[in-house]
Write an enzyme that holds these catalytic residues in place. Sequence first.
Site: not given
Ligand code: PEP
Ligand code: MG
Length: 582
Positions: A459, A435, A506, A191
């Site tokens: 994820d 995910e 995403c 993140h």
């Molecule tokens: C993901 O896991 O791909 C996602 C878009 O969510 P995050 O990166 O916030 O876990």
């Molecule tokens: Mg995620």
Amino acid sequence: MLVKRGIAVSPGVVSGPAFVLGDDDARIARRFVRASAVDEEVDRFYAALETVCAEIAGNRELAAEQLGEQFGQIFSAHLDLARDPLLAAEIEDLIRQKSYSADYASSIALDRNAKRLRSLGNPYLAERATDVIDLKKRVLSRLNGEDRLALAKLTSPVIVLANNLTPSETAQLNREFVLGFATEAGGHTSHTAILAGALEIPAVVGLGRFLNDLSGGETVILDGNIGEVIIEPDEAAEEQYRDSQARFRSVAQRLESLSGLPAETQDGVRISLMGNIEFPEEADHCIERGADGVGLYRTEFLYLGQNQDPTEDDHFQAYSQVVSALNGRPVVIRTLDLGADKIPGSMEQLVHRGANPVLGLRSIRLSLQNLPLFKTQLRAILRAAIGHDVRIMFPLVSTLLEFRQAKMTIADVMEDLEEEGVPCARGLQIGMMVEVPAAVMMIEEFAREVDFFSIGTNDLIQYALAADRGDPSVANLYSSGDPSILRLIQRVVSAAQANDVPVSVCGQMSSDPRFVPLLVGMGLRQISVTPHVIPELKAVIRQLTIADAERIASQAMSFELARDVESFLNSELIKLCPDYLR
Ligand code: PEP
Ligand code: MG
């Protein structure tokens, strides 16, 4: 000159003085201070020690008052140790004689003393060694906490070099003074890395240990395009830096002109390019870059870096700002994905930090176990959505039951609002992130219940390959190009198409131009990406035909190894649009 290679996570080429942040972990980097700063460093050590003594004295009083004097005595022994003048003098000597940083001097002196106590063969003294280590942790945490506070109070431009930055710390970086940052830890989709892209701060992560021997103030070149960090560069490196920076600027300028053009293939197929955002202010970045909407709004960032939970009104204000900036374009609001590495101060008590927090109480699990928290957010979404194209998405759904419970909670909230006479939107589309591999295995069943899917590859890769997304030592396994990941995605896309359910990707995979032809070839017509890459992805899509994309996807799917998939996609991208690549 020291050259380090890591993972490029946010583009841009910058140069400036180092601001070094240590960690209060077991291993403290051997750092030196300049001769002129030795007195200041000694003062810093004594100030930290003083605070630690005050803390211990406070604990002693509390324990004596609540549990009895004999418990208070335990802390008296700790306090005697912290006030031992010989111990403090040993640390001061190391700072003065060897110019060690206060952190490093404290770390080695206290380790040395603990070792001495253990070696005496006396069980009582061996116990005292634990107290010495406890004292070390307290002092280091103080010293480190101060460094981290200093980060929030910068007054001149720096490049931050740290062992790690938490998502909260990254979210609060001051863009005026932080030219870029580089961390020893972290992976491509951690993140912290995602936030660097959102804040558009050039960044490199996963460099491995390199902070040893740095004292801060060294000249640093950071190249966020190729993932390189150079400490004390020589003439030739400086020259190369100026070239790379000029090249980066000229490509960025050329790309800017693409923002207003549609993401349409050569044969006229429109690909919907949405933006991923973490902060309401980024809604404007999406519009500037020519996004078709917001495909992922990570709302949990409303909680990070705050001591108090946001109120329903705070949520409402944030969502209203985003939907009005998007002016009729779709906005996918993801409900809170708190937990794992995103734990706000106010929730420390609520979230049990197990051995594997990414497998623990996070995301939709946490929301479903804390309904007042979840309902506060849902009320604000439903109120802000009136008259706008807002869609609700649940993160980390693992089972059908979870999805149903979450959906039911929306119905409950609507009923509450109705009873209270509060106007709210109705009939919103409700979808889920895909995910968790278990959700992929049940995708046909989910497809009958959801309004849309969005594949969270960040994820999905972590859980499918059992490789922590933030751990550079398994970065070789953690790959978007792994054939297992391509098959998981293909399975979701096929089930979505068969059931007429819209599907998007995403995760960071879709922000990487190499993977876009593959995703289009697999049948995706919508992706959601870091806003600053939108013009670059438009450049790629506008060179592509669907036939090309399908050929690329079918060939990529035939490889057995991630590295073959990646090098194939790389070569295809170079053929497709050599002009725009950074
Ligand atoms: C993901 O896991 O791909 C996602 C878009 O969510 P995050 O990166 O916030 O876990
Ligand atoms: Mg995620």
